[in-house]
Scaffold this motif. Structure first.
Motif: not given
Length: 270
Positions: A5-20
């Motif tokens: 595992s690691r630590t993230w600082s900038r997460y971006v989600a892309i997709g359709d209604s499921f991810t909305e």
């Protein structure tokens, strides 16, 4: 937390209604009339991990309902890369595989190209398999296509070192109480469990040890009640979907991303 595992600082989600986030309207987590959803909930967990490690965390969600994979790996991906993420969730293709003539190999090739671009930009990637639609009326006809697409996703992940949310293997999601009235989008509980599945897929300890445990069996309903419910569902949801398809419209027409810029979270979503 595991060794991987690691630590993230900038997460971006892309997709359709499921991810909305449709139809996660939990009043404890929803802001400004928008849905929350698994990606928002995952972001909250990742933000807490980042804070505990002494770091900062920002999140953007560019997903829009009704979008097909071409838009996700096209405009959304371009906008996501500009935001310089170190983690991207990319989930798309569900609206494509509902169509009988979907070219699954072409969809997989497009998805793989997108994953390769994200990885080349230095970001980690998490994808999700489709849910097994074996128990879904009408949609179960897509089970073969969904299964093939799931196999492609695992193969892409293996080739590019990506993470996968194994929704196909989540038995709890085969309970209709995890799904909204439209039988296509999850309830808040379904989104909560997917967020925890994502957290585990990313190598982190999950705070709820029972997250994958199915609910106790629901009381049985009569055949008549089931037929009535199916008829109402067809009138209220299937008919409008077919009409939009025939007229070339989408539920996401004229909608914009709910979180177009990377920014801090101001709440804790479980």
């Amino acid at each position: 937390m595991t060794a991987q595992s690691r630590t993230w600082s900038r997460y971006v989600a892309i997709g359709d209604s499921f991810t909305e986030g449709m139809c996660d309207d939990d009043p404890a987590v929803v802001h400004d009339g928008e849905f929350a959803g698994w990606a928002d909930r995952l972001a909250a967990h990742l933000a807490e991990i980042a804070r505990d490690a002494g770091g900062t965390f920002g999140y953007a969600n560019l997903a829009v309902r009704g979008r097909k994979l071409a838009d996700v790996v096209g405009r959304q991906l371009e906008d996501a890369l500009v935001l310089e993420p170190d983690l991207v969730s990319i989930v798309g293709g569900g609206n494509d595989i509902l169509r009988p003539k979907a070219d699954l190999d072409a969809l997989a090739a497009s998805l793989e190209d997108a994953v390769a671009r994200i990885r080349a930009a230095g970001a980690d990637v998490i994808m999700a398999t489709p849910v097994d639609p074996a128990d879904a009326p009408l949609v179960k006809a897509t089970r073969g296509r969904a299964g093939i697409y799931a196999a492609h996703i695992w193969s892409i992940a293996g080739r590019h070192g990506a993470h996968v949310i194994n929704q196909w293997g989540m038995r709890a999601l085969r309970d209709w109480r995890m799904w909204s009235e439209d039988r296509i989008h999850m309830t808040s509980e379904g989104h909560r469990r997917v967020a925890l599945a994502a957290l585990e897929a990313l190598g982190h300890e999950v705070p709820d040890p029972e997250w994958a445990t199915p609910l106790e069996p629901a009381p049985p309903i009569s055949r008549r009640e089931a037929l009535q419910a199916n008829a109402q569902w067809a009138r209220e949801y299937v008919g409008p979907w077919v009409q939009r398809r025939l007229t070339g419209r989408s539920s996401g027409d004229d909608r914009m991303a709910k979180r177009p810029h990377v920014g801090p979270l101001d709440d804790t979503r479980g």
